[in-house]
Design a protein around this motif. Structure first.
Motif, mmCIF file in Angstrom:
data_model
loop_
_atom_site.group_PDB
_atom_site.id
_atom_site.type_symbol
_atom_site.label_atom_id
_atom_site.label_comp_id
_atom_site.label_asym_id
_atom_site.label_seq_id
_atom_site.Cartn_x
_atom_site.Cartn_y
_atom_site.Cartn_z
ATOM 1 N N LEU A 163 -11.190 60.591 -50.427
ATOM 2 C CA LEU A 163 -12.477 61.064 -49.919
ATOM 3 C C LEU A 163 -12.352 62.483 -49.366
ATOM 4 C CD1 LEU A 163 -13.877 57.878 -48.135
ATOM 5 C CD2 LEU A 163 -14.790 58.994 -50.188
ATOM 6 N N ASN A 164 -11.185 62.820 -48.820
ATOM 7 C CA ASN A 164 -10.963 64.171 -48.289
ATOM 8 C C ASN A 164 -10.787 65.197 -49.401
ATOM 9 O OD1 ASN A 164 -11.146 63.324 -45.634
ATOM 10 N ND2 ASN A 164 -8.942 62.939 -45.459
ATOM 11 N N GLU A 165 -10.269 64.784 -50.571
ATOM 12 C CA GLU A 165 -10.051 65.692 -51.697
ATOM 13 C C GLU A 165 -10.610 65.099 -52.983
ATOM 14 O OE1 GLU A 165 -6.059 67.436 -52.009
ATOM 15 O OE2 GLU A 165 -5.561 66.283 -50.195
ATOM 16 N N PRO A 166 -11.926 64.962 -53.087
ATOM 17 C CA PRO A 166 -12.502 64.305 -54.265
ATOM 18 C C PRO A 166 -12.242 65.062 -55.575
ATOM 19 C CG PRO A 166 -14.235 65.243 -52.882
ATOM 20 C CD PRO A 166 -12.948 65.364 -52.142
ATOM 21 N N GLU A 167 -12.111 66.399 -55.514
ATOM 22 C CA GLU A 167 -11.882 67.180 -56.737
ATOM 23 C C GLU A 167 -10.522 66.867 -57.366
ATOM 24 O OE1 GLU A 167 -14.070 69.003 -58.394
ATOM 25 O OE2 GLU A 167 -15.539 68.409 -56.878
ATOM 26 N N ALA A 168 -9.538 66.531 -56.540
ATOM 27 C CA ALA A 168 -8.190 66.280 -57.050
ATOM 28 C C ALA A 168 -8.126 65.018 -57.899
ATOM 29 C CB ALA A 168 -7.206 66.181 -55.882
ATOM 30 N N VAL A 169 -9.017 64.055 -57.643
ATOM 31 C CA VAL A 169 -8.961 62.787 -58.382
ATOM 32 C C VAL A 169 -10.115 62.636 -59.374
ATOM 33 C CG1 VAL A 169 -7.670 61.575 -56.589
ATOM 34 C CG2 VAL A 169 -10.165 61.561 -56.518
ATOM 35 N N ARG A 170 -10.988 63.648 -59.457
ATOM 36 C CA ARG A 170 -12.113 63.578 -60.394
ATOM 37 C C ARG A 170 -11.594 63.464 -61.828
ATOM 38 N NH1 ARG A 170 -17.261 64.894 -59.001
ATOM 39 N NH2 ARG A 170 -16.318 65.867 -57.193
ATOM 40 N N GLY A 171 -12.145 62.537 -62.574
ATOM 41 C CA GLY A 171 -11.760 62.373 -63.972
ATOM 42 C C GLY A 171 -10.663 61.346 -64.190
ATOM 43 N N ILE A 172 -10.077 60.822 -63.145
ATOM 44 C CA ILE A 172 -9.038 59.805 -63.305
ATOM 45 C C ILE A 172 -9.721 58.456 -63.537
ATOM 46 C CG2 ILE A 172 -7.134 58.571 -62.189
ATOM 47 C CD1 ILE A 172 -6.492 61.137 -60.670
ATOM 48 N N ALA A 173 -9.335 57.784 -64.604
ATOM 49 C CA ALA A 173 -9.942 56.495 -64.952
ATOM 50 C C ALA A 173 -9.705 55.490 -63.837
ATOM 51 C CB ALA A 173 -9.355 55.979 -66.264
ATOM 52 N N GLY A 174 -10.751 54.789 -63.470
ATOM 53 C CA GLY A 174 -10.636 53.755 -62.455
ATOM 54 C C GLY A 174 -10.969 54.235 -61.052
ATOM 55 N N ILE A 175 -11.154 55.556 -60.892
ATOM 56 C CA ILE A 175 -11.509 56.089 -59.575
ATOM 57 C C ILE A 175 -12.911 56.674 -59.665
ATOM 58 C CG2 ILE A 175 -10.998 57.768 -57.769
ATOM 59 C CD1 ILE A 175 -8.069 57.627 -58.605
ATOM 60 N N LYS A 203 4.872 48.241 -49.898
ATOM 61 C CA LYS A 203 3.572 48.095 -50.550
ATOM 62 C C LYS A 203 3.005 49.478 -50.873
ATOM 63 C CE LYS A 203 -0.888 45.876 -49.914
ATOM 64 N NZ LYS A 203 -1.731 45.117 -48.992
ATOM 65 N N ASN A 204 2.830 49.753 -52.153
ATOM 66 C CA ASN A 204 2.186 50.983 -52.591
ATOM 67 C C ASN A 204 0.745 50.660 -52.943
ATOM 68 O OD1 ASN A 204 4.442 52.729 -52.483
ATOM 69 N ND2 ASN A 204 5.223 51.833 -54.364
ATOM 70 N N GLU A 205 -0.181 51.460 -52.404
ATOM 71 C CA GLU A 205 -1.588 51.245 -52.724
ATOM 72 C C GLU A 205 -2.304 52.582 -52.642
ATOM 73 O OE1 GLU A 205 -3.169 49.854 -48.329
ATOM 74 O OE2 GLU A 205 -2.781 48.338 -49.820
ATOM 75 N N PRO A 206 -3.408 52.721 -53.385
ATOM 76 C CA PRO A 206 -4.159 53.985 -53.345
ATOM 77 C C PRO A 206 -4.680 54.269 -51.931
ATOM 78 C CG PRO A 206 -4.885 52.602 -55.175
ATOM 79 C CD PRO A 206 -3.977 51.768 -54.338
ATOM 80 N N ASN A 207 -4.629 55.533 -51.526
ATOM 81 C CA ASN A 207 -5.110 55.958 -50.212
ATOM 82 C C ASN A 207 -6.541 56.473 -50.382
ATOM 83 O OD1 ASN A 207 -5.706 57.194 -47.799
ATOM 84 N ND2 ASN A 207 -3.672 58.097 -47.551
ATOM 85 N N LYS A 208 -7.516 55.613 -50.116
ATOM 86 C CA LYS A 208 -8.921 55.957 -50.316
ATOM 87 C C LYS A 208 -9.374 57.071 -49.380
ATOM 88 C CE LYS A 208 -10.222 51.370 -51.945
ATOM 89 N NZ LYS A 208 -11.058 50.187 -51.692
#
Length: 174
Positions: A141-153, A132-137
């Protein structure tokens, strides 16, 4: 054309610190009354359940005994009731009701899932193992800058809840 905007209906808004304190006291009174009413309801449900339980148990035993007897007779007379061979039916009408036999669909039961997984992988049967692959929330939360701008997050921060806790004395049981 006028646009109608729905808003929550608010009770009277306190006009002073004293009014606000009185509203909080009233809120506590209402919450305690609500809990007393809920407790009274649950007490009544408990009493009704206890009152009817012996009769329900007796009826359940009688039902199970009759069903067992009907099933035993029907199993012994299945060919008479449903035919045989290619004409074997699954339902028989007995005037006051019907009986039927239904084959359940196949199912898999697994005990000791960790051991079963190890055995399947060791035997080269990985096709029976689901990964099972799923996003690691938590990582997001620990690295919000890395996922900023990704659609759906969307990282939600700064949400503030307003909580009212009326004071009440706590009684300790012996």
């Amino acid at each position: 054309m006028a646009t109608r905007i729905k808003t929550k209906t608010l009770a009277a808004v306190p006009q002073s610190k004293n009014d606000c304190a009185q509203s909080i006291r009233l809120l506590g009174d209402l919450q305690r009354e609500f809990e007393r009413e809920r407790a009274a309801m649950n007490d009544a449900i408990g009493a009704i359940t206890q009152q009817h339980q012996p009769k329900l148990s007796d009826l359940q035993q009688r039902i199970e005994a009759l069903q067992g007897g009907v099933q035993a007779w029907c199993e012994a007379h299945r060919t008479e009731l449903c035919g045989e061979g290619d004409k074997l039916g699954k339902t028989a009408n007995l005037v006051t009701g019907e009986v039927s036999w239904r084959q359940r669909p196949p199912s898999v039961s697994i005990r000791g899932a960790d051991t079963v997984l190890e055995t399947l992988l060791r035997m080269g049967l990985g096709r029976f193992v689901r990964v099972k692959n799923e996003p690691n929330k938590e990582a997001m939360l620990n690295e919000p800058e890395a996922v900023r701008g990704i659609a759906g997050i969307n990282i939600v921060t700064g949400v503030e809840d307003f909580i009212v806790v009326p004071f009440e004395a706590q009684a300790e049981g012996a």
